[in-house]
Design an enzyme around this catalytic site. Structure first.
Site, PDB file in Angstrom:
ATOM      1  N   HIS A   7      15.398 165.357   9.473  1.00  0.00           N
ATOM      2  CA  HIS A   7      16.684 165.079  10.124  1.00  0.00           C
ATOM      3  C   HIS A   7      17.260 163.809   9.484  1.00  0.00           C
ATOM      4  O   HIS A   7      17.385 162.768  10.126  1.00  0.00           O
ATOM      5  CB  HIS A   7      16.485 164.957  11.636  1.00  0.00           C
ATOM      6  CG  HIS A   7      17.742 165.107  12.456  1.00  0.00           C
ATOM      7  ND1 HIS A   7      17.873 166.011  13.485  1.00  0.00           N
ATOM      8  CD2 HIS A   7      18.938 164.464  12.402  1.00  0.00           C
ATOM      9  CE1 HIS A   7      19.085 165.915  14.028  1.00  0.00           C
ATOM     10  NE2 HIS A   7      19.747 164.977  13.393  1.00  0.00           N
ATOM     11  N   TYR A  11      29.485 171.861  18.021  1.00  0.00           N
ATOM     12  CA  TYR A  11      30.173 170.811  18.781  1.00  0.00           C
ATOM     13  C   TYR A  11      31.657 171.110  19.022  1.00  0.00           C
ATOM     14  O   TYR A  11      32.134 170.980  20.131  1.00  0.00           O
ATOM     15  CB  TYR A  11      30.021 169.448  18.088  1.00  0.00           C
ATOM     16  CG  TYR A  11      28.605 168.933  18.204  1.00  0.00           C
ATOM     17  CD1 TYR A  11      28.193 168.233  19.330  1.00  0.00           C
ATOM     18  CD2 TYR A  11      27.647 169.209  17.224  1.00  0.00           C
ATOM     19  CE1 TYR A  11      26.885 167.793  19.472  1.00  0.00           C
ATOM     20  CE2 TYR A  11      26.331 168.771  17.356  1.00  0.00           C
ATOM     21  CZ  TYR A  11      25.963 168.070  18.486  1.00  0.00           C
ATOM     22  OH  TYR A  11      24.662 167.646  18.627  1.00  0.00           O
ATOM     23  N   ASN A  45      23.790 174.588  15.541  1.00  0.00           N
ATOM     24  CA  ASN A  45      24.358 173.391  16.183  1.00  0.00           C
ATOM     25  C   ASN A  45      25.863 173.579  16.266  1.00  0.00           C
ATOM     26  O   ASN A  45      26.520 173.834  15.256  1.00  0.00           O
ATOM     27  CB  ASN A  45      24.077 172.130  15.357  1.00  0.00           C
ATOM     28  CG  ASN A  45      22.605 171.762  15.318  1.00  0.00           C
ATOM     29  OD1 ASN A  45      21.761 172.429  15.931  1.00  0.00           O
ATOM     30  ND2 ASN A  45      22.290 170.697  14.610  1.00  0.00           N
ATOM     31  N   GLU A  96      20.835 170.520   9.565  1.00  0.00           N
ATOM     32  CA  GLU A  96      22.198 170.358   9.048  1.00  0.00           C
ATOM     33  C   GLU A  96      22.270 169.895   7.599  1.00  0.00           C
ATOM     34  O   GLU A  96      22.770 168.800   7.307  1.00  0.00           O
ATOM     35  CB  GLU A  96      22.986 169.393   9.935  1.00  0.00           C
ATOM     36  CG  GLU A  96      23.093 169.818  11.381  1.00  0.00           C
ATOM     37  CD  GLU A  96      24.070 168.953  12.188  1.00  0.00           C
ATOM     38  OE1 GLU A  96      24.489 167.894  11.688  1.00  0.00           O
ATOM     39  OE2 GLU A  96      24.431 169.361  13.309  1.00  0.00           O
ATOM     40  N   ARG A  99      12.969 169.535  21.242  1.00  0.00           N
ATOM     41  CA  ARG A  99      13.171 169.548  19.797  1.00  0.00           C
ATOM     42  C   ARG A  99      13.240 168.107  19.302  1.00  0.00           C
ATOM     43  O   ARG A  99      14.061 167.331  19.779  1.00  0.00           O
ATOM     44  CB  ARG A  99      14.465 170.296  19.465  1.00  0.00           C
ATOM     45  CG  ARG A  99      14.879 170.211  18.029  1.00  0.00           C
ATOM     46  CD  ARG A  99      16.103 171.075  17.721  1.00  0.00           C
ATOM     47  NE  ARG A  99      16.472 170.924  16.326  1.00  0.00           N
ATOM     48  CZ  ARG A  99      17.500 170.195  15.887  1.00  0.00           C
ATOM     49  NH1 ARG A  99      18.291 169.574  16.732  1.00  0.00           N
ATOM     50  NH2 ARG A  99      17.741 170.088  14.594  1.00  0.00           N
ATOM     51  N   GLU A 154      21.489 172.468  19.014  1.00  0.00           N
ATOM     52  CA  GLU A 154      22.250 171.300  19.498  1.00  0.00           C
ATOM     53  C   GLU A 154      23.593 171.753  20.037  1.00  0.00           C
ATOM     54  O   GLU A 154      24.258 172.606  19.433  1.00  0.00           O
ATOM     55  CB  GLU A 154      22.546 170.282  18.379  1.00  0.00           C
ATOM     56  CG  GLU A 154      21.367 169.500  17.896  1.00  0.00           C
ATOM     57  CD  GLU A 154      21.741 168.496  16.800  1.00  0.00           C
ATOM     58  OE1 GLU A 154      22.893 168.022  16.759  1.00  0.00           O
ATOM     59  OE2 GLU A 154      20.851 168.204  15.989  1.00  0.00           O
TER      60      GLU A 154
HETATM   61  C1  GBH Z   1      24.700 166.439  14.868  1.00  0.00           C
HETATM   62  O1  GBH Z   1      25.586 166.371  13.827  1.00  0.00           O
HETATM   63  C2  GBH Z   1      23.431 165.769  14.450  1.00  0.00           C
HETATM   64  O2  GBH Z   1      22.423 166.707  14.125  1.00  0.00           O
HETATM   65  C3  GBH Z   1      22.909 164.774  15.452  1.00  0.00           C
HETATM   66  O3  GBH Z   1      21.947 163.982  14.848  1.00  0.00           O
HETATM   67  C4  GBH Z   1      24.062 163.987  16.006  1.00  0.00           C
HETATM   68  O4  GBH Z   1      23.635 162.943  16.836  1.00  0.00           O
HETATM   69  C5  GBH Z   1      24.934 164.929  16.781  1.00  0.00           C
HETATM   70  O5  GBH Z   1      25.341 165.991  15.993  1.00  0.00           O
HETATM   71  C6  GBH Z   1      26.175 164.288  17.365  1.00  0.00           C
HETATM   72  O6  GBH Z   1      27.029 163.833  16.365  1.00  0.00           O
HETATM   73  O7  GBH Z   1      32.406 167.519   8.150  1.00  0.00           O
HETATM   74  O8  GBH Z   1      33.539 165.435   7.960  1.00  0.00           O
HETATM   75  O9  GBH Z   1      34.787 167.407   8.616  1.00  0.00           O
HETATM   76  C7  GBH Z   1      26.883 166.901  14.062  1.00  0.00           C
HETATM   77  C8  GBH Z   1      27.550 167.008  12.737  1.00  0.00           C
HETATM   78  C9  GBH Z   1      29.796 166.384  12.883  1.00  0.00           C
HETATM   79  C10 GBH Z   1      29.027 168.175  11.479  1.00  0.00           C
HETATM   80  C11 GBH Z   1      31.167 166.756  12.562  1.00  0.00           C
HETATM   81  C12 GBH Z   1      30.407 168.514  11.152  1.00  0.00           C
HETATM   82  C13 GBH Z   1      32.605 167.663  10.954  1.00  0.00           C
HETATM   83  C14 GBH Z   1      33.206 166.448  10.330  1.00  0.00           C
HETATM   84  N1  GBH Z   1      28.885 167.502  12.740  1.00  0.00           N
HETATM   85  N2  GBH Z   1      31.233 167.363  11.273  1.00  0.00           N
HETATM   86  S1  GBH Z   1      33.499 166.736   8.637  1.00  0.00           S
END
Ligand code: GBH
Length: 462
Positions: free
Chosen positions: A127, A301, A299, A172, A83, A367
């Site tokens: 992106h 995390y 995605n 996102e 991807r 992701e």
């Molecule tokens: C992804 O974003 C991205 O697609 C990628 O490019 C990036 O490298 C990867 O993750 C690692 O970071 O909304 O302020 O409360 C992850 C995005 C990060 C979205 C944390 C939600 C919560 C913080 N996520 N976020 S907040």
């Protein structure tokens, strides 16, 4: 703890696929090559104070020239799919109008290389790297940008539609809209609720308009990639429950429901209006936004717990419209170098929930991954037991959701390579492959080897 026994027992149904993901600005570098125009991330990262140590994507991991080596790494890992995203400012340096053929040619070469090595390309159109020329005319706060995005989608499909089957419109939109325009932690670095809510709607409208164009051109495996952060209240006090509801509304439901059901959640619409930042919806928009998709990219995390209350001094500004009275708690237990908690159980629960909200829509994990302090050890390897543990536990959590009947078709690890982690710069390493930023030397990490073994076993069983 590494869990080889877990890896050994972990099996997936035949047809399930494994891949890895990247994004253009995070890996390509070569920002001035072949007529590329500037994007909002060039502007943002070059503005003092915006990114960690002032890091930019100018060089990144030189994927623009090193892509054959990177595709060879994919083959070595045994990936079935890759991807990646196309940089809009490479294709349309001014956002619209003049098409830069050399930019399109790069992606054609990349795709050909992938196909030659048996790796299935999954293309994301956006992106986060909006052409700066469009930002100068209002960017995503301006409704016209949605139409410009649809034009761009058509141009890329004309160039690559003969060899790329899997298309994703946006990565996102929550992050583009809210981190870009509400907290200002990402490009274009705006902090204004009205701009943020306009960006939300225009991104989703852009998705819908692009979907229409791609359908007309024959696209038959079309999706969008959304990020999800499960939200729990810190207690069952009504204020905490309400804070969790509002943040869940803006992180998760405000994006999933319009694309999956053609309607914004009513409570979120009311929250935004009450904050003086109503969604700028016009007649017919939701029909466009809710056009049927073939798959949904997820995605994931980490999960978050939230309580009501004023944000303590020194806490970064909220990403949520009207979220000044909500506080995200620090995660419990082990945290990654991003400061993120590790909760595979929340991944299972999230997938069940998405399955209920969007019945009939096949899911793809686009992701999932974690950042740790990795280094090449004297033996020449990169020992990253935490990442291996994270990977295997999340795959097991995914498998549990599938056993419960959630329809998940594939998994992309974030990320193939260590890369430019946006405002956090090069300090955060998410790769299955380590990159030495001095020499650009690539080294497959132990986690990458475990992943490769799992994929090999899966292939042999399938
Ligand atoms: C992804 O974003 C991205 O697609 C990628 O490019 C990036 O490298 C990867 O993750 C690692 O970071 O909304 O302020 O409360 C992850 C995005 C990060 C979205 C944390 C939600 C919560 C913080 N996520 N976020 S907040």
């Amino acid at each position: 703890d590494i869990r080889p026994e877990l890896a050994g027992g972990l099996t997936f149904p035949p047809g399930f696929f494994f891949g890895a993901a990247t994004a253009a600005y995070q890996i390509e570098g070569a920002v001035d090559a072949d007529g590329r125009g500037p994007s909002i991330w060039d502007t943002f990262s070059h503005t003092p104070g915006r990114t960690f140590r002032g890091d930019t994507g100018d060089v990144a991991v030189e994927h623009y020239t090193r892509y054959p080596e990177d595709v060879a790494l994919m083959e070595e890992l045994g990936l079935s799919a890759y991807r990646f995203s196309v940089a809009w400012p490479r294709v349309l340096p001014e956002g619209g109008g003049r098409v830069e053929q050399r930019g399109l040619d790069f992606y054609r070469r990349l795709v050909d290389e992938l196909l030659e090595r048996g790796v299935d390309p999954w293309l994301t159109l956006y992106h986060w790297d909006l052409p700066q020329a469009l930002q100068d005319r209002g960017g995503w706060t301006d409704r016209d940008t949605s139409a410009r995005f649809a034009d761009y989608a058509g141009i890329v499909h004309d160039a690559l539609g003969d060899r790329v089957r899997h298309w994703s419109t946006l990565n996102e939109p929550m992050v583009s809209a809210l981190l870009g325009h509400q907290s200002g932690a990402h490009a274009p670095g705006i902090r204004d609720a009205v701009s943020a809510s306009r960006a939300v709607h225009h991104l989703l409208l852009g998705h819908g308009l692009a979907t229409r164009v791609l359908r007309d051109k024959g696209a038959d495996h079309l999706g969008i990639t959304l990020n999800f952060t499960p939200m729990s209240p810190a207690s069952d006090r009504p204020e905490d429950l309400d804070a969790a509801r509002r943040l869940d509304g803006q992180q998760n439901r405000m994006f999933l429901l319009p694309v999956a059901t053609g309607a914004y959640p009513e409570d979120v619409v009311a929250d935004l209006a009450a904050a003086g930042a109503p969604l700028p919806v016009e007649d017919g928009d939701l029909e466009v936004i809710g056009a049927p998709l073939d798959w949904l990219g997820v995605n994931y995390y980490f999960e978050q717990t939230v309580r009501a209350g004023a944000r303590p001094e020194g806490m970064p500004p909220t990403s949520f419209i009207g979220g000044e009275d909500a506080v995200e708690l620090d995660p419990e237990g082990v945290t990654t170098t991003m400061g993120w908690g590790v909760s595979p159980e929340a991944f299972t629960r999230l997938l069940r929930w998405i399955g209920e909200q969007a019945p009939g829509l096949p899911l793809v994990i686009t992701e999932n991954g974690s950042a740790w302090d990795d280094e090449v050890s004297p033996d020449g390897a990169v020992h990253d037991p935490e990442r291996t543990d994270f990977l295997l536990r999340h795959l097991a959590a995914l498998r549990t959701a599938m056993d419960d009947g959630v329809d998940v078709r594939g998994y992309f690890a974030w990320s193939l390579l260590d890369n430019y982690e946006w405002a956090r710069g090069y300090a955060q390493r998410f790769g299955l492959v380590h990159v030495d930023y001095e020499t650009q030397r690539r080294t497959i990490k132990d986690s990458g080897r475990v992943y490769a073994d799992l994929i090999r076993r899966h292939r042999e069983q399938g």
